[in-house]
Design an enzyme around this catalytic site. Sequence first.
Site, mmCIF file in Angstrom:
data_model
loop_
_atom_site.group_PDB
_atom_site.id
_atom_site.type_symbol
_atom_site.label_atom_id
_atom_site.label_comp_id
_atom_site.label_asym_id
_atom_site.label_seq_id
_atom_site.Cartn_x
_atom_site.Cartn_y
_atom_site.Cartn_z
ATOM 1 N N LYS A 35 25.421 35.708 47.826
ATOM 2 C CA LYS A 35 25.138 36.455 46.590
ATOM 3 C C LYS A 35 24.334 37.707 46.894
ATOM 4 C CE LYS A 35 25.774 32.978 43.063
ATOM 5 N NZ LYS A 35 25.173 32.165 42.002
ATOM 6 N N LYS A 85 36.370 31.979 47.291
ATOM 7 C CA LYS A 85 36.329 30.830 46.394
ATOM 8 C C LYS A 85 36.605 31.294 44.957
ATOM 9 C CE LYS A 85 32.434 29.655 44.725
ATOM 10 N NZ LYS A 85 31.068 29.290 44.374
ATOM 11 N N LYS A 122 33.679 32.439 38.590
ATOM 12 C CA LYS A 122 33.620 33.049 37.255
ATOM 13 C C LYS A 122 33.375 34.544 37.370
ATOM 14 C CE LYS A 122 31.227 29.021 35.398
ATOM 15 N NZ LYS A 122 30.258 28.723 36.480
#
Length: 339
Positions: free
Chosen positions: A125, A206, A209
């Site tokens: 992230k 992956k 969202k």
Amino acid sequence: MQASDTPAAGAPDARPFLFSGIQPSGDVHIGNYCGAIRNWVHLLDRYRSIYCIVDYHAMTSEYDPAIMQERIFQAAVANIAAGLDPERCWLFVQSQIPEHTELAWILNTITPMGLLGRMTQFKEKSRRQEENINVGLFSYPVLQAADILLYRAEAVPVGEDQVQHIEFTRDLARKFNLRFEPLFPEPEAIVPKSGARILGLDGKAKMSKSLGNHVGLLESPEQIWEKLRPAVTDENRKRRSDPGNPLICNIYTIHECFSPPELQEEVATGCREAGIGCIDCKKKLFEQMMRTLDPIRERAESLRAAPDEVRGFLEQSALECRRMATATMGEVRRRTGLR
Ligand code: TYM
């Protein structure tokens, strides 16, 4: 569900507690369903199950405050429609129970920085949101550990990407128990045999969202087919006549979640022997997906038409779970020398 609810009337409920969570950071997608929600539904009878929409966690990435409540509502709708039966579990919004952040603070004080720096999700992230590497993102797993330990949960059903965070939670439970009087069980991650890591439709990252590579659980059949049709399969299979390898095909992985074993076998053999093409394989998958997703979508429609029921369930769950959270915090405070 009441904390005192019993599986058989009269007998005390001896089932262990289970906890899991989902971020309201966008549409609930089929990766969430295959990796987690499907298992959540299977486990409802075996555990006293607590599910949480983790809005505090969602704040660690860019988000729009104006739509936060709508996203929370939609996440609740998707999860209830997918099978989180209000009669058999709790589902609440994290920020409704302030003990989550209180316990997170206390756990922060026993967490070595080095341990957090090693978290894969933090590294990923940080690369993705270079402009916003905030402290919350760094200590994200501590809040996740607090979520789980607050209910002294023994089982945590998650997809593969969360396993490291559950290992970390076990570490923290152990550290707390050694440093103070023992209190917390070391929770086990429950990861499904198939579907623990669904890739996005680009077949690379992956399914997520926030990456825009997902198939929403509640999307219309037309939208889903539009996305499925061009989705990446085994990239070495250039022509219909080339044999393919189902083991490196994301579409096959999704078949493993939605199709019965005979059909999985049929498409795997067809792929290896170039007996079926990728489009045929996707058509078969689409049909199977609709068998699962049509009723979920229909239930979601009815839930959207009854928002008070959905909100009532969230609020009642928060009320009941807060009682458990308060009890744990009493024990934590006593052990740590707070009043
Ligand atoms: P989140 O919101 O990213 O995902 C919710 C659940 O879905 C699983 N999942 C997937 N499984 C397979 N393939 C995928 N592509 C995929 N994407 C997501 C996740 O593994 C997860 O189980 N940190 C957590 C939320 C959380 C939590 C907790 C979980 C907060 N506190 C305590 C368990 C216990 C998260 O971001 O999940």
